[in-house]
Design a protein around this motif. Structure first.
Motif, PDB file in Angstrom:
ATOM      1  N   SER A 142     -11.456  -4.465   6.914  1.00  0.00           N
ATOM      2  CA  SER A 142     -10.200  -3.720   6.703  1.00  0.00           C
ATOM      3  C   SER A 142     -10.002  -3.303   5.255  1.00  0.00           C
ATOM      4  O   SER A 142      -8.887  -3.351   4.715  1.00  0.00           O
ATOM      5  N   GLY A 143     -11.061  -2.870   4.624  1.00  0.00           N
ATOM      6  CA  GLY A 143     -10.962  -2.400   3.252  1.00  0.00           C
ATOM      7  C   GLY A 143     -11.302  -0.928   3.143  1.00  0.00           C
ATOM      8  O   GLY A 143     -11.700  -0.270   4.113  1.00  0.00           O
ATOM      9  N   THR A 144     -11.133  -0.393   1.930  1.00  0.00           N
ATOM     10  CA  THR A 144     -11.485   0.998   1.655  1.00  0.00           C
ATOM     11  C   THR A 144     -12.261   1.068   0.352  1.00  0.00           C
ATOM     12  O   THR A 144     -12.147   0.200  -0.514  1.00  0.00           O
ATOM     13  N   ARG A 145     -13.038   2.132   0.227  1.00  0.00           N
ATOM     14  CA  ARG A 145     -13.742   2.427  -1.014  1.00  0.00           C
ATOM     15  C   ARG A 145     -13.470   3.888  -1.356  1.00  0.00           C
ATOM     16  O   ARG A 145     -13.685   4.774  -0.524  1.00  0.00           O
ATOM     17  N   THR A 146     -12.987   4.142  -2.547  1.00  0.00           N
ATOM     18  CA  THR A 146     -12.817   5.508  -3.041  1.00  0.00           C
ATOM     19  C   THR A 146     -13.641   5.653  -4.305  1.00  0.00           C
ATOM     20  O   THR A 146     -13.850   4.681  -5.039  1.00  0.00           O
ATOM     21  N   TRP A 147     -14.123   6.865  -4.563  1.00  0.00           N
ATOM     22  CA  TRP A 147     -14.891   7.074  -5.790  1.00  0.00           C
ATOM     23  C   TRP A 147     -14.414   8.335  -6.499  1.00  0.00           C
ATOM     24  O   TRP A 147     -13.930   9.290  -5.905  1.00  0.00           O
ATOM     25  N   TYR A 148     -14.535   8.298  -7.805  1.00  0.00           N
ATOM     26  CA  TYR A 148     -13.943   9.285  -8.700  1.00  0.00           C
ATOM     27  C   TYR A 148     -14.982   9.713  -9.726  1.00  0.00           C
ATOM     28  O   TYR A 148     -15.775   8.897 -10.200  1.00  0.00           O
ATOM     29  N   SER A 149     -14.973  10.995 -10.080  1.00  0.00           N
ATOM     30  CA  SER A 149     -15.902  11.504 -11.090  1.00  0.00           C
ATOM     31  C   SER A 149     -15.122  12.204 -12.191  1.00  0.00           C
ATOM     32  O   SER A 149     -14.000  12.678 -11.978  1.00  0.00           O
ATOM     33  N   VAL A 150     -15.715  12.260 -13.364  1.00  0.00           N
ATOM     34  CA  VAL A 150     -15.028  12.819 -14.521  1.00  0.00           C
ATOM     35  C   VAL A 150     -14.901  14.332 -14.355  1.00  0.00           C
ATOM     36  O   VAL A 150     -15.809  15.011 -13.906  1.00  0.00           O
ATOM     37  N   LYS A 151     -13.717  14.834 -14.676  1.00  0.00           N
ATOM     38  CA  LYS A 151     -13.451  16.271 -14.651  1.00  0.00           C
ATOM     39  C   LYS A 151     -12.755  16.635 -15.961  1.00  0.00           C
ATOM     40  O   LYS A 151     -11.813  15.953 -16.384  1.00  0.00           O
ATOM     41  N   ASP A 152     -13.215  17.695 -16.588  1.00  0.00           N
ATOM     42  CA  ASP A 152     -12.670  18.095 -17.875  1.00  0.00           C
ATOM     43  C   ASP A 152     -11.268  18.671 -17.701  1.00  0.00           C
ATOM     44  O   ASP A 152     -11.071  19.629 -16.957  1.00  0.00           O
ATOM     45  N   ILE A 196     -16.646   6.256 -10.900  1.00  0.00           N
ATOM     46  CA  ILE A 196     -15.879   5.015 -10.800  1.00  0.00           C
ATOM     47  C   ILE A 196     -15.669   4.697  -9.328  1.00  0.00           C
ATOM     48  O   ILE A 196     -15.174   5.537  -8.560  1.00  0.00           O
ATOM     49  N   LEU A 197     -16.054   3.482  -8.921  1.00  0.00           N
ATOM     50  CA  LEU A 197     -15.845   3.025  -7.549  1.00  0.00           C
ATOM     51  C   LEU A 197     -14.632   2.099  -7.527  1.00  0.00           C
ATOM     52  O   LEU A 197     -14.530   1.179  -8.348  1.00  0.00           O
ATOM     53  N   VAL A 198     -13.719   2.338  -6.593  1.00  0.00           N
ATOM     54  CA  VAL A 198     -12.515   1.511  -6.458  1.00  0.00           C
ATOM     55  C   VAL A 198     -12.485   0.934  -5.051  1.00  0.00           C
ATOM     56  O   VAL A 198     -12.551   1.679  -4.061  1.00  0.00           O
ATOM     57  N   THR A 199     -12.415  -0.383  -4.955  1.00  0.00           N
ATOM     58  CA  THR A 199     -12.320  -1.044  -3.649  1.00  0.00           C
ATOM     59  C   THR A 199     -10.958  -1.715  -3.523  1.00  0.00           C
ATOM     60  O   THR A 199     -10.364  -2.157  -4.514  1.00  0.00           O
ATOM     61  N   SER A 200     -10.473  -1.781  -2.297  1.00  0.00           N
ATOM     62  CA  SER A 200      -9.170  -2.418  -2.050  1.00  0.00           C
ATOM     63  C   SER A 200      -9.062  -2.771  -0.580  1.00  0.00           C
ATOM     64  O   SER A 200      -9.726  -2.165   0.270  1.00  0.00           O
ATOM     65  N   MET A 201      -8.227  -3.744  -0.280  1.00  0.00           N
ATOM     66  CA  MET A 201      -7.863  -4.028   1.101  1.00  0.00           C
ATOM     67  C   MET A 201      -6.794  -3.038   1.532  1.00  0.00           C
ATOM     68  O   MET A 201      -6.007  -2.546   0.706  1.00  0.00           O
ATOM     69  N   LYS A 202      -6.745  -2.705   2.804  1.00  0.00           N
ATOM     70  CA  LYS A 202      -5.714  -1.778   3.274  1.00  0.00           C
ATOM     71  C   LYS A 202      -4.337  -2.406   3.124  1.00  0.00           C
ATOM     72  O   LYS A 202      -4.168  -3.625   3.219  1.00  0.00           O
ATOM     73  N   THR A 203      -3.376  -1.551   2.884  1.00  0.00           N
ATOM     74  CA  THR A 203      -2.024  -2.015   2.600  1.00  0.00           C
ATOM     75  C   THR A 203      -1.418  -2.717   3.807  1.00  0.00           C
ATOM     76  O   THR A 203      -1.515  -2.237   4.950  1.00  0.00           O
ATOM     77  N   ASP A 204      -0.787  -3.842   3.558  1.00  0.00           N
ATOM     78  CA  ASP A 204      -0.064  -4.584   4.591  1.00  0.00           C
ATOM     79  C   ASP A 204       1.016  -3.676   5.182  1.00  0.00           C
ATOM     80  O   ASP A 204       1.810  -3.088   4.437  1.00  0.00           O
ATOM     81  N   PRO A 205       1.081  -3.512   6.512  1.00  0.00           N
ATOM     82  CA  PRO A 205       2.117  -2.657   7.113  1.00  0.00           C
ATOM     83  C   PRO A 205       3.535  -3.044   6.709  1.00  0.00           C
ATOM     84  O   PRO A 205       4.441  -2.203   6.731  1.00  0.00           O
ATOM     85  N   GLU A 206       3.747  -4.302   6.327  1.00  0.00           N
ATOM     86  CA  GLU A 206       5.077  -4.751   5.933  1.00  0.00           C
ATOM     87  C   GLU A 206       5.316  -4.634   4.436  1.00  0.00           C
ATOM     88  O   GLU A 206       6.348  -5.076   3.931  1.00  0.00           O
ATOM     89  N   TYR A 207       4.370  -4.041   3.724  1.00  0.00           N
ATOM     90  CA  TYR A 207       4.457  -3.969   2.254  1.00  0.00           C
ATOM     91  C   TYR A 207       5.765  -3.340   1.791  1.00  0.00           C
ATOM     92  O   TYR A 207       6.427  -3.844   0.888  1.00  0.00           O
ATOM     93  N   TRP A 208       6.148  -2.217   2.405  1.00  0.00           N
ATOM     94  CA  TRP A 208       7.346  -1.502   1.951  1.00  0.00           C
ATOM     95  C   TRP A 208       8.629  -2.108   2.513  1.00  0.00           C
ATOM     96  O   TRP A 208       9.724  -1.654   2.160  1.00  0.00           O
ATOM     97  N   ASN A 209       8.527  -3.102   3.371  1.00  0.00           N
ATOM     98  CA  ASN A 209       9.722  -3.795   3.860  1.00  0.00           C
ATOM     99  C   ASN A 209      10.086  -4.983   2.977  1.00  0.00           C
ATOM    100  O   ASN A 209      11.092  -5.643   3.212  1.00  0.00           O
ATOM    101  N   LYS A 210       9.253  -5.252   1.996  1.00  0.00           N
ATOM    102  CA  LYS A 210       9.501  -6.347   1.070  1.00  0.00           C
ATOM    103  C   LYS A 210       9.894  -5.781  -0.287  1.00  0.00           C
ATOM    104  O   LYS A 210       9.841  -4.570  -0.518  1.00  0.00           O
TER     105      LYS A 210
END
Length: 501
Positions: free
Chosen positions: A423-433, A453-467
């Motif tokens: 249940s994770g995600t990977r996003t990647w980013y490249s330099v742009k002038d 740049i590689l960024v990894t994270s777990m998917k957001t808890d569905p209750e995240y915005w209720n807290k």
């Protein structure tokens, strides 16, 4: 000579006796019952006559409005509860999108980015449009309706179209679609992030009267129109009970507020007459700015992204892409983790003395020196005000782009996103002038060696915005091998108990 029945002197005397007999003094107990019955009949007769006279008076009073060109609803507008129970989902929202026949085929590209088969509602145009035969494009499958022609009878001071757009809430309510909890207004170039819209509206009781949206970013716009008003391009939500009251009152409000410029001003004034206050949610974005929206979007407030507007008038969000391509790029990470999109995460690489700011799914900024959390969450002013194209003021703080290129960030933009296991995600980013100028600083050159740049994270808890909301933390992972200098890995995670940014 025999007096005719009911005629002559004796006949009148007989009728007088009949009338007076209503009030005779009874001599027997049974007569009390007769007296009570007759008194009840007389009372009912008097009440009935009074109600008929009152209805006649009210009817004649309502007709007085005809001289103003007011067209009343064709049917009475009731105030029924939705009868809907359970958690809200997208089917409980009826979208009321304002469009125009002349621009629909171009603007529909924006609507088709977020409209799905489960989406309910209509795009309202001023006149019919011809749909191509055997069409397969999703934008041609969005329900199109033509506004009731009654809007043409109202006065206006500067914008005739604003009258029609304001009255779309009346048009939409008359459809009487079942199980609708919320009516959401927006323009045909408004992009909604529907999962986040559902999450925001889930906080509110749909059986109460709510008026929810966002303000303008430019103070000059708020001063000219109103601070306590939901700006229509950014979209706003009205609960069903308020929509019922608003639909019933709309024609009168349009007549009274003919001198306002915008449709959203007319609606806000009418909601004010009903006594319902404006509730602001920071994820609705009118984007009343000019130029490059990068600085604002890269420091998105700690709130779910609900809508974006005016993108057709701004520089594209991503370099070397047009506005539609930019949104298509943003939709990829959004589809993987909708509640995290554009959420800002800041951290420091203490080994290299770098400050890093991530706008998840969009961009990364790296500075060659330490910046405080307050500075990193303050948007870089890469934009101007909407009306006068000046440097402000805005409804939020900004920090200027430093004149020295070495004090400006090296900027990376998202190139791709994917799911990973657990249940994770990977996003990647490249330099742009970003054309910030050349910097000969060795530390700056060290950053620019990083191409990905590689960024990894777990998917957001569905209750995240209720807290109670809290930004997450990130840490730079040590690279290995030949790509050590060219690639950087960052992990987003929950902040530890005593951890500070």
């Amino acid at each position: 000579m025999k007096t005719p029945r009911g005629g002559g002197e004796h006949g009148h005397h007989h009728e007088a006796l009949k009338f007076s007999s209503f009030f005779f003094m009874p001599e027997r107990p049974r007569d009390y019952l007769v007296l009570l019955t007759r008194f009840s009949v007389l009372t009912c007769l008097i009440v009935s006559v009074s109600l008929v006279l009152r209805a006649t008076f009210l009817s004649s009073s309502a007709q007085d409005y005809s001289s103003y060109g007011v067209r009343f609803p064709a049917k009475a507008v009731a105030l029924p509860p939705t009868g809907s129970v359970g958690p809200i989902n997208i089917s409980h929202i009826q979208f009321c999108i304002a469009g125009a026949a002349e621009t629909w085929f171009d603007r529909s590209r924006y609507t088709s980015l977020w409209w799905r088969k489960s989406t309910r509602g209509s795009v309202w145009l001023d006149r019919p449009v011809r749909i191509p035969r055997n069409h397969s494009d999703i934008r041609f499958s969005i329900p199109i309706r033509v506004s009731d022609p009654g809007w043409t009878s109202f006065r206006f001071s500067s914008s005739r179209a604003a009258v029609r757009i304001a009255r779309i809430i009346w048009d939409s309510y008359q459809l009487n679609l079942p199980d609708v909890r919320w009516f959401v207004m927006g323009d045909d170039d408004t992009v909604f992030f529907t999962e986040n819209l559902v999450k925001v509206l889930s906080k509110y009781d749909h059986e109460q009267m709510w008026y929810i949206g966002g303000n303008s970013e430019s103070i000059e716009q708020d001063v000219m129109h109103a601070y306590d008003m939901a700006f229509g391009g950014g979209g706003f939500a009205i609960s069903r009970p308020l929509a019922a009251r608003l639909a019933a009152a709309m024609d009168g409000c349009l007549q009274r507020y003919f001198y306002f410029y915008g449709s959203d001003q007319r609606i806000a004034a009418c909601v004010g007459e009903i006594g319902v206050p404006f509730t602001e949610e920071r994820g609705f974005h009118q984007l009343d700015i000019r130029g490059d929206p990068f600085g604002y979007l890269a420091a998105h407030p700690l709130a779910p992204l609900v809508s974006l507007h005016h993108l057709v008038y701004l520089d594209p969000m991503f370099p070397n892409k047009n506005p539609i391509e930019s949104l298509q790029t943003l939709m990829k990470p959004y589809s993987l983790d909708p509640h995290r999109i554009l959420q800002q995460v800041n951290c420091h690489d203490r080994k290299r003395q770098w400050s890093i700011s991530i706008s998840w799914g969009y961009s990364i900024q790296i500075y060659t020196y330490f910046l405080s959390a307050t500075e990193l969450t303050t948007p870089l002013q890469t934009f101007k005000t909407w009306r006068s194209s000046s440097d402000g003021p805005f409804t939020f703080n900004t920090r200027p782009l430093k004149p020295d290129p070495c004090e400006r960030p090296v900027t990376y933009f998202m190139d791709g996103a994917e799911d990973v296991r657990d249940s994770g995600t990977r996003t990647w980013y490249s330099v742009k002038d970003k054309d910030y100028g050349h910097c000969g600083n060795s530390e700056y050159a060290r950053i620019t060696k990083v191409k990905r740049i590689l960024v990894t994270s777990m998917k957001t808890d569905p209750e995240y915005w209720n807290k109670a909301p809290r930004r997450q933390c990130c840490e730079v992972m040590e690279g290995t091998g030949r790509k050590k200098e060219k690639e950087l890995s960052i992990r987003i995670r929950k902040c530890r108990t005593s951890e500070r940014i």
